[in-house]
Design a protein around this motif. Sequence first.
Motif, PDB file in Angstrom:
ATOM      1  N   LEU A  19       3.848   1.408  -3.845  1.00  0.00           N
ATOM      2  CA  LEU A  19       2.648   0.697  -3.419  1.00  0.00           C
ATOM      3  C   LEU A  19       3.062  -0.452  -2.519  1.00  0.00           C
ATOM      4  N   THR A  20       2.145  -0.920  -1.709  1.00  0.00           N
ATOM      5  CA  THR A  20       2.418  -2.010  -0.784  1.00  0.00           C
ATOM      6  C   THR A  20       1.456  -3.154  -1.040  1.00  0.00           C
ATOM      7  N   VAL A  21       1.965  -4.372  -0.967  1.00  0.00           N
ATOM      8  CA  VAL A  21       1.102  -5.547  -1.045  1.00  0.00           C
ATOM      9  C   VAL A  21       0.475  -5.733   0.333  1.00  0.00           C
ATOM     10  N   HIS A  22      -0.848  -5.768   0.364  1.00  0.00           N
ATOM     11  CA  HIS A  22      -1.554  -5.928   1.625  1.00  0.00           C
ATOM     12  C   HIS A  22      -1.509  -7.389   2.088  1.00  0.00           C
ATOM     13  N   GLN A  23      -1.895  -7.637   3.334  1.00  0.00           N
ATOM     14  CA  GLN A  23      -1.851  -8.994   3.886  1.00  0.00           C
ATOM     15  C   GLN A  23      -2.712  -9.968   3.095  1.00  0.00           C
ATOM     16  N   ASN A  24      -3.772  -9.471   2.458  1.00  0.00           N
ATOM     17  CA  ASN A  24      -4.639 -10.351   1.668  1.00  0.00           C
ATOM     18  C   ASN A  24      -4.121 -10.540   0.247  1.00  0.00           C
ATOM     19  N   GLY A  25      -2.943  -9.978  -0.059  1.00  0.00           N
ATOM     20  CA  GLY A  25      -2.330 -10.162  -1.364  1.00  0.00           C
ATOM     21  C   GLY A  25      -2.710  -9.106  -2.386  1.00  0.00           C
ATOM     22  N   GLN A  26      -3.558  -8.176  -2.037  1.00  0.00           N
ATOM     23  CA  GLN A  26      -3.987  -7.151  -2.984  1.00  0.00           C
ATOM     24  C   GLN A  26      -3.003  -5.985  -3.031  1.00  0.00           C
ATOM     25  N   ILE A  27      -2.906  -5.393  -4.210  1.00  0.00           N
ATOM     26  CA  ILE A  27      -2.153  -4.168  -4.407  1.00  0.00           C
ATOM     27  C   ILE A  27      -3.174  -3.111  -4.791  1.00  0.00           C
TER      28      ILE A  27
END
Length: 73
Positions: free
Chosen positions: A31-39
Motif C-alpha cells: 500500500l502507499t501513503v497518499h499525499q494527504n496522509g491517507q492509506i
Amino acid sequence: LESFYEALLAAKGLKLESKSDGRGREATYRLTVHQNGQIVTGSVYTQALNLQPGDEFDLKLGYKPIHLRQVEE
C-alpha cells in the motif's frame, strides 16, 4: 515474504485472490501513503475479508509496524 503472508492468511482460512479483468491493477500486498496522509486498501481486500461499511478497527502503532485489529461487537 509474500509466501509467509499467504501461509498466514491460509492458516486463518482467508485467501486473497486477484480479480483482475485486464482493465486495472492487480491486488498486491503493498500500500502507499497518499499525499494527504491517507492509506487506502482496495475493494479486493475488503471483499475477501467480508468487511462492511462502518466496520471499525483499533490501530496500534509500533516502531515501524502498524497493527489493525477489528473491533468485536
